[in-house]
Motif scaffolding. Structure first.
Motif, PDB file in Angstrom:
ATOM      1  N   GLY A   7     -25.616  23.995  80.256  1.00  0.00           N
ATOM      2  CA  GLY A   7     -25.275  22.973  81.533  1.00  0.00           C
ATOM      3  C   GLY A   7     -25.675  21.776  80.928  1.00  0.00           C
ATOM      4  O   GLY A   7     -25.310  20.660  81.355  1.00  0.00           O
ATOM      5  N   ARG A   8     -25.331  21.173  79.361  1.00  0.00           N
ATOM      6  CA  ARG A   8     -25.170  19.438  79.432  1.00  0.00           C
ATOM      7  C   ARG A   8     -24.050  19.309  79.202  1.00  0.00           C
ATOM      8  O   ARG A   8     -22.455  19.213  77.679  1.00  0.00           O
ATOM      9  CB  ARG A   8     -25.990  19.085  78.033  1.00  0.00           C
ATOM     10  N   ALA A   9     -22.426  19.770  79.806  1.00  0.00           N
ATOM     11  CA  ALA A   9     -21.175  20.061  79.452  1.00  0.00           C
ATOM     12  C   ALA A   9     -20.815  18.488  79.438  1.00  0.00           C
ATOM     13  O   ALA A   9     -20.041  18.558  78.681  1.00  0.00           O
ATOM     14  CB  ALA A   9     -20.608  19.757  80.895  1.00  0.00           C
ATOM     15  N   ALA A  10     -21.099  17.657  79.403  1.00  0.00           N
ATOM     16  CA  ALA A  10     -20.733  15.678  79.633  1.00  0.00           C
ATOM     17  C   ALA A  10     -20.934  15.851  77.746  1.00  0.00           C
ATOM     18  O   ALA A  10     -19.893  15.116  77.140  1.00  0.00           O
ATOM     19  CB  ALA A  10     -21.116  15.170  80.383  1.00  0.00           C
ATOM     20  N   ASP A  11     -22.507  16.284  76.991  1.00  0.00           N
ATOM     21  CA  ASP A  11     -23.134  16.035  76.196  1.00  0.00           C
ATOM     22  C   ASP A  11     -21.826  16.564  74.940  1.00  0.00           C
ATOM     23  O   ASP A  11     -20.962  16.640  73.823  1.00  0.00           O
ATOM     24  CB  ASP A  11     -24.195  16.256  75.502  1.00  0.00           C
TER      25      ASP A  11
END
Length: 484
Positions: free
Chosen positions: A253-257
């Motif tokens: 769920g941490r797409a940006a990272d």
């Protein structure tokens, strides 16, 4: 005493699902982890192995034999495991002894299932000093144990969640005991930590929160770049780490990272190829999924490069099934709403966008906001002494966004809420007073514009100061005349 690198991964940080440890000393060994020292800012010129830390294990003289006694109890009757290991110890075959323990399923399962799991691992790891440490000669042996720990679930009596947390803690200990260098298994160990912590977050026997992976990312992965440089890690290992981190963080769920690690991976290639094409497509789709979020995060992104600057991304223009994606990304970066409509009206391009799940209507909404952002950034800047110089008419906004004039205000509100602009609306004069706006693309033209604005500010400030000085002189002259 065992050596470990100064950069210590906090075991309890990534394995919080473990129950509290008993305060009583373990019969096998005592593991002490004193407070971490403040890291030095001194830049290292080579990738020599990290100096020892204060991670200490105190062992009894017969610790190996006591370990074998405990591990052999889990073997079937008549097993020769213990006797074979004793013979290896007596013949100074320490490397083969360590390998025998690591490769034996019953032994590893016994370690994980025991309340003394960390003491047992500490005794086993102490033997690495006899074969040259966890680096170089001992590296393959460390990876043998690490692969056993990261592999299949053991089905121990402690339950799946606790078992996996213990295995993760044991892997973290092996990572900490391994010096960082170009030849050590530091990165392969980190890959196994990512693999196991991701498995723990998938919900099978766990809460599915990816908490262990997120703590691993926050405590180590997001700060890994300088460590890779210090260790002079091989490029192949760096690429494997970037991809593993990208996939795991995106899944959690941490797409940006995840996108940032994917860009690190692509940035390591000097040109596009069949090897990078799929991953480049994934990266460009990630950028297209939230173009406004990409714009807002660009200044703080760790990768420090834009999608369009990467050779594997630019290479997509040469393939018909990905070229429209690159054109769309370029339009989001610096194009206009008319450019967007022209692209989406092309039958072949529209088919490609649809095949990749691009929502054309949502894209047009994003494009209107980005066009408004550009219009606001290009408007004349407010300078001292000319407070009315900045702003946009409702009519100019309506023309750029291809909307009616009575629809302008909701778009201004939306742009302010998304953080694209800071502005005030004058409903009487039908003007938008712009205080700040994000710049979609900063190139040579923008540098020239910035220089012009700075010169205008300098002249305006000089005029204000000269006016203040003149007022002060007049006031002083008036005071002297009164005195006379």
């Amino acid at each position: 005493a065992l050596s470990a690198p100064h950069h210590v991964l906090s075991i309890r940080d990534i394995s919080s699902s473990l129950p509290p440890r008993a305060a009583a000393p373990r019969p096998f060994a005592t593991l002490e982890t004193p407070p971490k020292k403040t890291s030095s800012n001194t830049k290292m010129s080579t990738a020599a192995p990290d100096p020892p830390s204060t991670l200490v294990v105190n062992l009894d003289a017969d610790a190996d034999l006591r370990l074998l006694d405990a591990l052999s109890a889990s073997h079937p009757s008549g097993s020769s495991f213990a006797q074979s290991c004793v013979n290896l110890l007596r013949s100074s075959g320490h490397d083969r002894y360590l390998s025998a323990v690591a490769s034996d399923e019953h032994a590893v399962s016994a370690m994980v299932g025991s309340e003394e799991y960390m003491g047992m691992l500490s005794i086993w790891a102490a033997g690495l000093e006899r074969v040259g440490g966890a680096d170089d000669n001992g590296g393959p042996i460390v990876m043998e144990m690490a692969n056993a720990l990261a592999g299949k679930d053991r089905g121990s009596s402690v339950g799946l969640q606790v078992e996996r947390a213990r295995r993760l803690e044991m892997l973290a200990t092996l990572y900490n005991l391994t010096p960082g260098s170009s030849t050590s298994p530091k990165i392969p160990l980190l890959l196994l930590l990512i693999q196991l912590s991701t498995t723990m977050g998938r919900g099978d026997g766990n809460d599915g929160s990816f908490a262990a992976l997120h703590r691993l990312a926050d405590s180590l992965l997001l700060q890994i770049s300088p460590l890779l440089d210090r260790w002079e890690s091989p490029l192949s290992q760096r690429r494997a780490l970037y991809l593993a981190a990208a996939d795991a963080l995106t899944e959690s769920g941490r797409a940006a990272d995840g996108q940032n690690f994917l860009l690190k991976y692509l940035a390591s290639f000097p040109e596009g190829s069949a090897e990078t094409r799929q991953r480049a497509t994934e990266a460009i789709l990630g950028g297209l999924s939230d173009p406004i979020g990409q714009l807002l995060s660009r200044s703080t992104a760790d990768h420090g490069v834009s999608l369009l600057s990467l050779p594997p991304i630019r290479d997509l223009i040469s393939h018909p099934d990905t070229a429209p994606l690159l054109r769309l990304l370029d339009i989001y970066s610096s194009g206009s709403l008319d450019d967007y409509r022209a692209l989406t009206s092309e039958t072949s391009s529209a088919a490609v966008l649809k095949a990749h799940g691009i929502d054309v209507q949502e894209g047009e909404r994003n494009m209107r906001l980005l066009s408004l952002c550009s219009l606001a950034a290009e408007s004349t800047a407010t300078i001292p002494g000319n407070e009315s110089s900045g702003g946009l008419s409702y009519a100019s906004v309506a023309e750029a966004l291809r909307i009616r004039e009575d629809e302008v205000e909701p778009w201004i509100v939306s742009a302010v809420r998304r953080g694209l602009v800071d502005a005030k609306m004058d409903q009487i004069e039908k003007r938008v007073v712009v205080e700040r706006a994000m710049v979609r693309k900063f190139g040579k033209a923008q540098w020239v514009d910035l220089g012009n604005r700075l010169r205008a500010w300098r002249e305006a400030v000089k005029g204000v100061l000269d006016g203040m000085a003149g007022d002060a002189a007049v006031e002083k002259l008036g005071a002297s005349l009164v005195d006379q």
